[in-house]
Design a protein around this motif. Structure first.
Motif, PDB file in Angstrom:
ATOM      1  N   PHE A  47       0.834  -1.207   0.000  1.00 41.50           N
ATOM      2  CA  PHE A  47       0.000   0.000   0.000  1.00 41.50           C
ATOM      3  C   PHE A  47       0.868   1.255   0.000  1.00 41.50           C
ATOM      4  O   PHE A  47       0.601   2.218  -0.749  1.00 41.50           O
ATOM      5  N   LEU A  48       1.925   1.262   0.802  1.00 38.86           N
ATOM      6  CA  LEU A  48       2.813   2.423   0.858  1.00 38.86           C
ATOM      7  C   LEU A  48       3.531   2.637  -0.466  1.00 38.86           C
ATOM      8  O   LEU A  48       3.763   3.782  -0.881  1.00 38.86           O
ATOM      9  N   ARG A  49       3.866   1.531  -1.155  1.00 39.99           N
ATOM     10  CA  ARG A  49       4.498   1.680  -2.474  1.00 39.99           C
ATOM     11  C   ARG A  49       3.536   2.324  -3.472  1.00 39.99           C
ATOM     12  O   ARG A  49       3.950   3.135  -4.310  1.00 39.99           O
ATOM     13  N   LEU A  50       2.253   1.977  -3.372  1.00 41.00           N
ATOM     14  CA  LEU A  50       1.262   2.585  -4.264  1.00 41.00           C
ATOM     15  C   LEU A  50       1.133   4.084  -4.025  1.00 41.00           C
ATOM     16  O   LEU A  50       0.870   4.850  -4.957  1.00 41.00           O
ATOM     17  N   LEU A  51       1.330   4.505  -2.783  1.00 44.14           N
ATOM     18  CA  LEU A  51       1.213   5.931  -2.469  1.00 44.14           C
ATOM     19  C   LEU A  51       2.343   6.753  -3.081  1.00 44.14           C
ATOM     20  O   LEU A  51       2.175   7.947  -3.337  1.00 44.14           O
ATOM     21  N   GLY A  52       3.500   6.121  -3.299  1.00 40.66           N
ATOM     22  CA  GLY A  52       4.670   6.870  -3.729  1.00 40.66           C
ATOM     23  C   GLY A  52       5.460   7.343  -2.524  1.00 40.66           C
ATOM     24  O   GLY A  52       4.924   7.434  -1.415  1.00 40.66           O
ATOM     25  N   PRO A  53       6.745   7.666  -2.705  1.00 43.61           N
ATOM     26  CA  PRO A  53       7.600   7.989  -1.556  1.00 43.61           C
ATOM     27  C   PRO A  53       7.170   9.235  -0.791  1.00 43.61           C
ATOM     28  O   PRO A  53       7.246   9.264   0.437  1.00 43.61           O
ATOM     29  N   GLU A  54       6.710  10.263  -1.492  1.00 43.95           N
ATOM     30  CA  GLU A  54       6.349  11.501  -0.807  1.00 43.95           C
ATOM     31  C   GLU A  54       5.102  11.330   0.048  1.00 43.95           C
ATOM     32  O   GLU A  54       5.086  11.692   1.233  1.00 43.95           O
ATOM     33  N   ARG A  55       4.052  10.761  -0.517  1.00 46.72           N
ATOM     34  CA  ARG A  55       2.817  10.604   0.252  1.00 46.72           C
ATOM     35  C   ARG A  55       2.958   9.553   1.347  1.00 46.72           C
ATOM     36  O   ARG A  55       2.377   9.694   2.428  1.00 46.72           O
ATOM     37  N   ALA A  56       3.750   8.506   1.095  1.00 44.80           N
ATOM     38  CA  ALA A  56       3.993   7.516   2.139  1.00 44.80           C
ATOM     39  C   ALA A  56       4.737   8.148   3.312  1.00 44.80           C
ATOM     40  O   ALA A  56       4.421   7.890   4.488  1.00 44.80           O
ATOM     41  N   SER A  57       5.718   8.987   3.016  1.00 40.32           N
ATOM     42  CA  SER A  57       6.455   9.696   4.056  1.00 40.32           C
ATOM     43  C   SER A  57       5.534  10.632   4.842  1.00 40.32           C
ATOM     44  O   SER A  57       5.567  10.672   6.077  1.00 40.32           O
ATOM     45  N   ASP A  58       4.706  11.379   4.120  1.00 36.26           N
ATOM     46  CA  ASP A  58       3.785  12.313   4.774  1.00 36.26           C
ATOM     47  C   ASP A  58       2.800  11.572   5.681  1.00 36.26           C
ATOM     48  O   ASP A  58       2.516  12.012   6.802  1.00 36.26           O
ATOM     49  N   LEU A  59       2.280  10.451   5.190  1.00 41.56           N
ATOM     50  CA  LEU A  59       1.308   9.690   5.976  1.00 41.56           C
ATOM     51  C   LEU A  59       1.950   9.150   7.252  1.00 41.56           C
ATOM     52  O   LEU A  59       1.397   9.296   8.352  1.00 41.56           O
ATOM     53  N   GLY A  60       3.120   8.527   7.120  1.00 39.16           N
ATOM     54  CA  GLY A  60       3.800   7.988   8.293  1.00 39.16           C
ATOM     55  C   GLY A  60       4.149   9.072   9.295  1.00 39.16           C
ATOM     56  O   GLY A  60       3.960   8.911  10.509  1.00 39.16           O
TER      57      GLY A  60
END
Length: 326
Positions: free
Chosen positions: A26-39
């Motif tokens: 799921f985090l890979r689908l978000l992309g690095p920027e959005r995954a970082s922001d979410l975490g």
């Protein structure tokens, strides 16, 4: 019953590994920027409710007695946000490092300062040691070394949860060079790397029960002496590397020149003095970017330090990092 329990345990572990893999997917689908922001958002928001946040606050108060409570809590929230960002970025470790030293002006997520030291380490045909700290995304230096063919083995401590450890190891293996788990007998494997002319990278900023006592933010801290012991045995260059989290989802890697480590009366590298100097470098880094360091672990444990070691610490001189001319 024992057999049934063993089967149930294996089944539970398999389910958990599947869940963790799905989360990383799921985090890979978000992309690095959005995954970082979410975490980052999740851990920053939840941090006041996490019990170990009390450890982080106590550590920050002790390290920075001059700061008021509002600043202490700001640093703690920033540290939790950074940890959440690191977690979100794990799914993207293979693609997170995109710096090209052949084309340094090319737009990239990562910039590197001290790339000439990486090149020297690669070409000098000698073993080498690289120490680092849990600052920003601390996984990037090992990926940088792999990207530029610097034969490096990263020493890591596996997560306590077996399911998380299994998935994290899969991700690290695909993005980094050699890996050595910090466990019993690891020192022999690490020594073998250096005997073969390789390089060893290690985080040195966590408590080590059987360690040497060094100053860290003015307080005695037990530190793993293995890097100092290897520096003494192999007389090889010792560099520090840190990662700084920059605005707009960017990073800077900084590799220092080799340290000029203190020596004893026989002219050999002093192990405790070497670790004190490396730790002094780390302290300088943390003071500059305190909200990007991992304050949540129990770095200082005075009850584990003997009276003799405490007395020696009280009479020791401050350690100032000294770098060799390059």
């Amino acid at each position: 019953m024992r057999r049934l329990k063993a089967i149930a345990a294996r089944a539970g572990a398999a389910v958990m590994i599947g869940v963790i893999r799905a989360l990383f997917g799921f985090l890979r689908l978000l992309g690095p920027e959005r995954a970082s922001d979410l975490g980052g958002w999740l851990l920053r928001s939840a941090s006041p409710l996490i019990p170990v946040n009390r450890v982080a606050l106590a550590n920050i108060r002790a390290a920075f007695p001059e700061k008021d409570e509002a600043e202490v809590r700001r640093i703690a929230r920033g540290a939790w946000e950074n940890l959440g960002r690191v977690a979100g970025e794990y799914a993207h470790l293979k693609t997170l490092f995109d710096y090209d030293y052949h084309n340094p002006d090319k737009p990239s997520r990562v910039e590197v300062k001290g790339i000439e030291h990486f090149i020297t380490l690669k070409d000098d045909e000698k073993p080498g040691l690289i120490f680092s700290t849990h600052l920003a995304n601390w996984e990037l230096p090992a990926i940088c070394a792999q990207a530029y063919d610097l034969e490096t083995t990263a020493v890591f401590r596996a997560p306590n949860d077996p399911a998380i450890a299994a998935v994290v190891h899969e991700i690290r293996s695909g993005a980094m060079g050699g890996l050595a788990a910090a466990k019993q007998g690891a020192a022999f494997a690490m020594q073998g790397v250096l005997e073969n002319g390789g390089h060893l990278g290690m985080l040195i900023d966590q408590h080590f029960t059987r360690g040497v006592v060094v100053p860290f933010f003015g307080r005695p801290a037990l530190t793993n002496p293995i890097m100092g012991k290897f520096a003494r045995r192999f007389e090889c260059p010792v560099h520090g590397v840190r990662v700084i989290r920059l605005p707009n989802h960017r990073f800077r890697l900084e590799l220092t020149p080799p340290l000029d480590l203190p020596r004893d009366a026989n002219g050999e590298i002093d192990v405790q003095g070497a670790m004190a100097m490396m730790t002094a470098v780390v302290e300088g880094w943390v003071r500059e970017y305190p909200e990007q360091w991992l304050w949540m672990h129990r770095r200082w444990r005075p009850n584990m330090i003997s009276a003799a070691a405490r007395e020696a610490f009280d009479h020791a001189h401050a350690t100032v990092p000294v770098f060799k001319a390059t």
